[in-house]
Design a protein around this motif. Structure first.
Motif, PDB file in Angstrom:
ATOM      1  N   MET A   9       0.897  -1.184  -0.089  1.00 52.00           N
ATOM      2  CA  MET A   9      -0.042   0.113  -0.118  1.00 52.00           C
ATOM      3  C   MET A   9       0.857   1.379  -0.055  1.00 52.00           C
ATOM      4  SD  MET A   9      -3.526  -0.284   0.412  1.00 52.00           S
ATOM      5  CE  MET A   9      -4.042   0.735   1.822  1.00 52.00           C
ATOM      6  N   THR A  10       0.835   2.033  -0.839  1.00 50.04           N
ATOM      7  CA  THR A  10       1.406   3.285  -1.144  1.00 50.04           C
ATOM      8  C   THR A  10       0.501   4.513  -1.561  1.00 50.04           C
ATOM      9  OG1 THR A  10       3.303   2.050  -1.973  1.00 50.04           O
ATOM     10  CG2 THR A  10       3.389   4.499  -2.514  1.00 50.04           C
ATOM     11  N   LYS A  11       0.705   5.604  -0.945  1.00 51.42           N
ATOM     12  CA  LYS A  11       0.246   6.859  -1.204  1.00 51.42           C
ATOM     13  C   LYS A  11       1.213   8.063  -1.469  1.00 51.42           C
ATOM     14  CE  LYS A  11      -3.824   9.188  -2.068  1.00 51.42           C
ATOM     15  NZ  LYS A  11      -4.487   9.050  -2.916  1.00 51.42           N
ATOM     16  N   VAL A  12       1.014   8.676  -2.488  1.00 50.66           N
ATOM     17  CA  VAL A  12       1.958   9.883  -2.866  1.00 50.66           C
ATOM     18  C   VAL A  12       0.805  10.923  -3.080  1.00 50.66           C
ATOM     19  CG1 VAL A  12       3.421  10.848  -4.610  1.00 50.66           C
ATOM     20  CG2 VAL A  12       3.457   8.200  -3.922  1.00 50.66           C
ATOM     21  N   TYR A  13       1.376  12.333  -2.410  1.00 45.07           N
ATOM     22  CA  TYR A  13       0.453  13.448  -2.651  1.00 45.07           C
ATOM     23  C   TYR A  13       1.571  14.325  -3.102  1.00 45.07           C
ATOM     24  CZ  TYR A  13      -3.341  12.146   0.377  1.00 45.07           C
ATOM     25  OH  TYR A  13      -4.565  11.468   0.945  1.00 45.07           O
ATOM     26  N   THR A  44      -3.339   8.674   7.036  1.00 42.83           N
ATOM     27  CA  THR A  44      -3.855   8.270   5.439  1.00 42.83           C
ATOM     28  C   THR A  44      -3.785   6.821   5.273  1.00 42.83           C
ATOM     29  OG1 THR A  44      -2.249  10.205   5.112  1.00 42.83           O
ATOM     30  CG2 THR A  44      -2.330   8.568   3.353  1.00 42.83           C
ATOM     31  N   PHE A  45      -3.177   6.143   5.934  1.00 39.85           N
ATOM     32  CA  PHE A  45      -3.175   4.888   5.826  1.00 39.85           C
ATOM     33  C   PHE A  45      -4.695   4.009   5.976  1.00 39.85           C
ATOM     34  CE2 PHE A  45      -2.482   0.112   7.353  1.00 39.85           C
ATOM     35  CZ  PHE A  45      -2.266  -0.509   6.331  1.00 39.85           C
ATOM     36  N   ILE A  46      -4.995   4.731   7.191  1.00 43.81           N
ATOM     37  CA  ILE A  46      -6.549   4.349   7.660  1.00 43.81           C
ATOM     38  C   ILE A  46      -7.536   5.125   6.545  1.00 43.81           C
ATOM     39  CG2 ILE A  46      -8.239   4.922   9.377  1.00 43.81           C
ATOM     40  CD1 ILE A  46      -6.240   4.945  11.616  1.00 43.81           C
ATOM     41  N   ASN A  47      -7.256   6.253   6.269  1.00 41.72           N
ATOM     42  CA  ASN A  47      -8.368   6.853   5.116  1.00 41.72           C
ATOM     43  C   ASN A  47      -8.352   5.867   3.771  1.00 41.72           C
ATOM     44  OD1 ASN A  47      -8.736   8.922   6.795  1.00 41.72           O
ATOM     45  ND2 ASN A  47      -7.241  10.434   5.699  1.00 41.72           N
ATOM     46  N   MET A  48      -7.225   5.289   3.711  1.00 42.34           N
ATOM     47  CA  MET A  48      -7.311   4.281   2.302  1.00 42.34           C
ATOM     48  C   MET A  48      -7.929   3.011   2.691  1.00 42.34           C
ATOM     49  SD  MET A  48      -3.286   4.634   0.516  1.00 42.34           S
ATOM     50  CE  MET A  48      -2.529   4.401   1.747  1.00 42.34           C
TER      51      MET A  48
END
Length: 300
Positions: A9-13, A44-48
């Motif tokens: 799991m990855t999130k980039v802003y 952010t992880f929880i939001n995903m």
């Protein structure tokens, strides 16, 4: 059954990687603690996981089902770090409305039970706009549990509450756990996490840097064990021999008439120490061991 399974799991802003390739598995029935400093990527992880944000890459499943399916969403309860409520609705009206959105409309009796569980029953007909910050946090917990979900995400559930309310919510979390619920918990109250959680993950700069039970985390970070022994008076004939033996087994030996401190580097030496006192005709009344706290592990 796996309650949460995340893969890469990855999130980039805006070119900044906030969550970086997290692999995580949470089994059904766990109270899973998720720790990290502000900005570590926890929210952010929880939001995903809860559908508020979409991963840049990677995938996840909840309750072994399709996370986009309505049936799965109805089995999940979410309490974000900060909840916004309609100020003109009462606590009771709020729960009845939001339970209807979940597809499992709650009767007044069920709403009152939820309010009772979080300590808001006497405020059932009070408008949410009049609630204090702590009361709003309680209403957020009630909203998360009103439709009897299998999996709960609780983000800082006790922040801003008085001590009595904190204890009440912690008891509620334990009660939910005893009923088989899976709880994913974030908190800056490390004592709370240590007390409640079956496993804990520590996040730093978008990655999970350590994960395990408290015993596993202690074993990994522990280098010194401070042992305190309360005992009877050591016979004069045995005192010198015992003192020399202790100094050979550990460090920082503080030898007293009825209380001795010694620092050792492994558990098995504690048993050896008790046997040595007994061999020197000295009764042991109590052995206390100082373990590293979650706070010390987290700071380390």
């Amino acid at each position: 059954m796996t309650a949460i399974k995340a893969q890469k799991m990855t999130k980039v802003y805006n070119g900044v990687t906030v969550v970086n390739g997290i692999d995580l598995k949470v089994e059904k029935g766990e109270i899973f603690g998720f720790l990290g400093r502000n900005g570590a990527g926890k929210s952010t992880f929880i939001n995903m996981l809860t559908g508020i944000a979409k991963p840049t890459s990677g995938s996840f499943t909840l309750l072994s089902g399709d996370t986009e399916a309505t049936e799965v969403k109805r089995r999940i309860g979410v309490m974000p770090d900060y909840s916004t409520f309609y100020g003109s609705t009462t606590a009771l009206e709020h729960l009845r409305f939001f339970s209807s959105l979940s597809g499992k409309p709650a009767q007044k009796s069920a709403c009152m039970e939820a309010l009772e569980a979080v300590g808001l029953a006497e405020h059932a007909n009070k408008k949410a706009g009049k609630f204090s910050f702590g009361m709003k946090k309680k209403l957020g917990v009630a909203q998360a549990i009103i439709h009897d979900p299998e999996l709960l995400f609780l983000d800082e559930p006790t922040s801003g509450m008085d001590a009595e309310s904190v204890i009440q919510i912690q008891r509620l979390i334990k009660s939910l756990h005893n009923k088989g619920k899976t709880i994913f918990l974030t908190s800056h109250n490390l004592d709370e996490v240590e007390k409640l959680c079956t496993r804990i993950a520590i996040m730093k700069e978008g990655r999970i840097v350590k994960i395990g039970t408290m015993d596993e985390l202690r074993a990994f970070y522990r280098t010194n064990i401070i042992v305190k022994i309360r005992h009877s008076i050591v016979p004069v004939s045995e005192e010198q021999k015992l003192r020399q033996w202790l100094e050979g087994k550990g460090t920082d030996v503080q030898f007293g008439d009825k209380l001795t401190f010694i620092t050792v580097d492994e558990d098995k030496k504690i048993a050896e120490i008790t046997r040595a006192f007994t061999a020197c005709k000295t009764d042991i009344f109590r052995v206390e061991v100082e373990e590293p706290t979650l706070e010390e592990i987290f700071l380390d």
